[in-house]
Motif scaffolding. Structure first.
Motif, PDB file in Angstrom:
ATOM      1  N   ALA A   1       2.192 -21.931 -15.564  1.00 24.29           N
ATOM      2  CA  ALA A   1       2.412 -21.057 -16.721  1.00 24.29           C
ATOM      3  C   ALA A   1       3.902 -20.843 -16.926  1.00 24.29           C
ATOM      4  O   ALA A   1       4.662 -20.679 -15.962  1.00 24.29           O
ATOM      5  N   ALA A   2       4.326 -20.826 -18.192  1.00 22.60           N
ATOM      6  CA  ALA A   2       5.727 -20.556 -18.508  1.00 22.60           C
ATOM      7  C   ALA A   2       5.981 -19.051 -18.470  1.00 22.60           C
ATOM      8  O   ALA A   2       5.280 -18.275 -19.127  1.00 22.60           O
ATOM      9  N   ILE A   3       6.967 -18.628 -17.691  1.00 20.89           N
ATOM     10  CA  ILE A   3       7.298 -17.203 -17.613  1.00 20.89           C
ATOM     11  C   ILE A   3       8.675 -16.905 -18.193  1.00 20.89           C
ATOM     12  O   ILE A   3       9.026 -15.742 -18.382  1.00 20.89           O
ATOM     13  N   ASP A   4       9.438 -17.938 -18.503  1.00 19.21           N
ATOM     14  CA  ASP A   4      10.735 -17.777 -19.168  1.00 19.21           C
ATOM     15  C   ASP A   4      11.080 -19.108 -19.811  1.00 19.21           C
ATOM     16  O   ASP A   4      10.879 -20.170 -19.208  1.00 19.21           O
ATOM     17  N   LYS A   5      11.572 -19.048 -21.051  1.00 20.04           N
ATOM     18  CA  LYS A   5      11.852 -20.308 -21.745  1.00 20.04           C
ATOM     19  C   LYS A   5      12.953 -20.112 -22.772  1.00 20.04           C
ATOM     20  O   LYS A   5      13.017 -19.090 -23.456  1.00 20.04           O
ATOM     21  N   GLY A   6      13.848 -21.099 -22.858  1.00 20.71           N
ATOM     22  CA  GLY A   6      14.890 -21.136 -23.869  1.00 20.71           C
ATOM     23  C   GLY A   6      15.053 -22.560 -24.358  1.00 20.71           C
ATOM     24  O   GLY A   6      14.323 -23.465 -23.939  1.00 20.71           O
ATOM     25  N   PRO A   7      16.020 -22.816 -25.244  1.00 24.57           N
ATOM     26  CA  PRO A   7      16.202 -24.167 -25.791  1.00 24.57           C
ATOM     27  C   PRO A   7      16.495 -25.230 -24.732  1.00 24.57           C
ATOM     28  O   PRO A   7      16.147 -26.395 -24.909  1.00 24.57           O
ATOM     29  N   SER A   8      17.124 -24.825 -23.621  1.00 30.04           N
ATOM     30  CA  SER A   8      17.525 -25.817 -22.617  1.00 30.04           C
ATOM     31  C   SER A   8      17.014 -25.506 -21.216  1.00 30.04           C
ATOM     32  O   SER A   8      17.453 -26.133 -20.254  1.00 30.04           O
ATOM     33  N   HIS A   9      16.093 -24.546 -21.101  1.00 31.86           N
ATOM     34  CA  HIS A   9      15.556 -24.251 -19.767  1.00 31.86           C
ATOM     35  C   HIS A   9      14.128 -23.749 -19.884  1.00 31.86           C
ATOM     36  O   HIS A   9      13.700 -23.249 -20.935  1.00 31.86           O
ATOM     37  N   VAL A  10      13.383 -23.891 -18.795  1.00 31.91           N
ATOM     38  CA  VAL A  10      12.052 -23.307 -18.703  1.00 31.91           C
ATOM     39  C   VAL A  10      11.780 -22.978 -17.244  1.00 31.91           C
ATOM     40  O   VAL A  10      12.176 -23.729 -16.346  1.00 31.91           O
ATOM     41  N   THR A  11      11.149 -21.831 -17.022  1.00 33.13           N
ATOM     42  CA  THR A  11      10.698 -21.453 -15.687  1.00 33.13           C
ATOM     43  C   THR A  11       9.181 -21.395 -15.707  1.00 33.13           C
ATOM     44  O   THR A  11       8.581 -20.733 -16.565  1.00 33.13           O
ATOM     45  N   LEU A  12       8.569 -22.099 -14.763  1.00 34.10           N
ATOM     46  CA  LEU A  12       7.114 -22.211 -14.676  1.00 34.10           C
ATOM     47  C   LEU A  12       6.639 -21.628 -13.352  1.00 34.10           C
ATOM     48  O   LEU A  12       7.357 -21.684 -12.348  1.00 34.10           O
ATOM     49  N   SER A  13       5.429 -21.100 -13.348  1.00 36.95           N
ATOM     50  CA  SER A  13       4.912 -20.507 -12.122  1.00 36.95           C
ATOM     51  C   SER A  13       3.469 -20.921 -11.881  1.00 36.95           C
ATOM     52  O   SER A  13       2.708 -21.183 -12.812  1.00 36.95           O
ATOM     53  N   ALA A  14       3.116 -20.967 -10.610  1.00 36.08           N
ATOM     54  CA  ALA A  14       1.755 -21.247 -10.176  1.00 36.08           C
ATOM     55  C   ALA A  14       1.583 -20.619  -8.801  1.00 36.08           C
ATOM     56  O   ALA A  14       2.563 -20.220  -8.160  1.00 36.08           O
ATOM     57  N   VAL A  15       0.343 -20.552  -8.344  1.00 37.14           N
ATOM     58  CA  VAL A  15       0.058 -19.956  -7.043  1.00 37.14           C
ATOM     59  C   VAL A  15      -0.804 -20.907  -6.233  1.00 37.14           C
ATOM     60  O   VAL A  15      -1.806 -21.426  -6.731  1.00 37.14           O
TER      61      VAL A  15
END
Length: 316
Positions: free
Chosen positions: A99-113
């Protein structure tokens, strides 16, 4: 409602002349181009990811031999996800949608467990950030142990680097590693460490030279680092274009694979990219006590976190 592509939710990143797409399934690097040139072997959005191409590997990279390991005195049995060789391959999250928890034009942070399960009875939260600049694509992976007991941990990426047109045979490799992990020819189970000079024509790329017909699917260690503590592996084509991947001391190992397919040239994927996979630990590190060398196995205490990272960048 729009259908989600087979490779998961797509996250497009742009910076200067560079563009990357991260697919949600496995937090996978699906495409990465610089000035329209592929730096990694791509795959289509609406395609089941071919094997582990571009995937984020967790909670272990590479193999757990026979899918069996002992940790803190308890034997654990994992599902054999590499059935032809009889091993547990590349962890438990490569087919999970992040799941994406933070996103911008040049970055994305994804999370899972990683949920507690047979063979791995710990809960580990995983976050990975891809950040694209004109100079390169940087990925970090952070794991946090949310269990009440210590958990074994390892991670790494699985990109196949490209150096222009052609195949691996046509490219030049610089791999500053002095030691190779020898493995059995049929199952790739580790047998011991050796100098790359044990078969220099196949394993020694401390001085950049063509890969040619060499077949490699081995881990390396004893990595030479620059003044800043970085290891850099490069693959270049005849025109001087190519790709590099660099990483810091959080990864003491790297797996290199020339993408040889069992059916050889009959397969479109045969030797079309060079897998260069920085790893926090050696193959079969979950069986650390079995080996007379430091496998790099990480042990996350309850509540503890660990971060590792690497950068893919264009050459030319």
């Amino acid at each position: 409602m729009a259908r989600t592509p087979l490779s998961g939710t797509q996250h497009l990143l742009r910076a200067g002349d560079a563009e990357a797409v991260i697919a949600g399934v496995g937090a996978s690097l699906r495409t990465y181009t610089h000035r329209g040139r592929d730096l990694v072997v791509p795959f289509d959005a609406d395609e089941v990811r071919p094997g582990y191409r571009g995937a984020t590997l967790a909670p272990w990279p590479n193999r757990v031999v026979d899918g069996v390991y002992v940790f803190d005195g308890v034997e654990h049995d994992l599902a054999l996800t590499e059935p032809k060789r009889g091993h547990a391959l590349h962890g438990l999250l490569p087919w999970t949608e992040y799941a994406a928890i933070d996103k911008g034009p040049s970055h994305v942070t994804l999370s899972a467990v990683v949920e507690p399960q047979t063979g791995y009875p710990w809960r580990v939260a995983v976050e990975t950030t891809y950040a694209l600049t004109a100079e390169g694509l940087h990925q970090t992976v952070t794991a946090r142990n949310e269990s009440e007991t210590a958990a074994p941990w390892g991670t790494g990426p699985h990109p196949y680097l490209r150096a222009g047109a052609g195949h691996v045979d046509d490219w030049t490799l610089h791999l500053p590693a002095a030691t190779v992990l020898e493995v059995t020819p049929d199952r790739l189970a580790p047998t011991g460490l050796a100098s790359v000079e044990v078969d220099a024509a196949r394993f020694d790329y401390r001085a950049a030279r063509p890969i040619g017909s060499a077949e490699i699917d081995h881990a390396y260690t004893d990595l030479a680092r620059d003044a800043g503590g970085l290891v850099t592996v490069t693959v270049t084509g005849a025109a001087g274009l190519g790709a590099a991947i660099s990483w810091d001391a959080t990864c003491a190992w790297v797996q290199v694979h020339t993408a040889d397919r069992p059916d050889g040239a009959a397969s479109p994927a045969h030797r079309i990219g060079l897998a260069v996979e920085p790893m926090t630990c050696a193959p079969d590190a979950f069986n650390d006590a079995r080996y007379p060398f430091d496998t790099g196995l990480l042990v996350l205490e309850p509540g503890a976190a660990h971060t590792a990272g690497w950068t893919i960048s264009p050459i030319g």
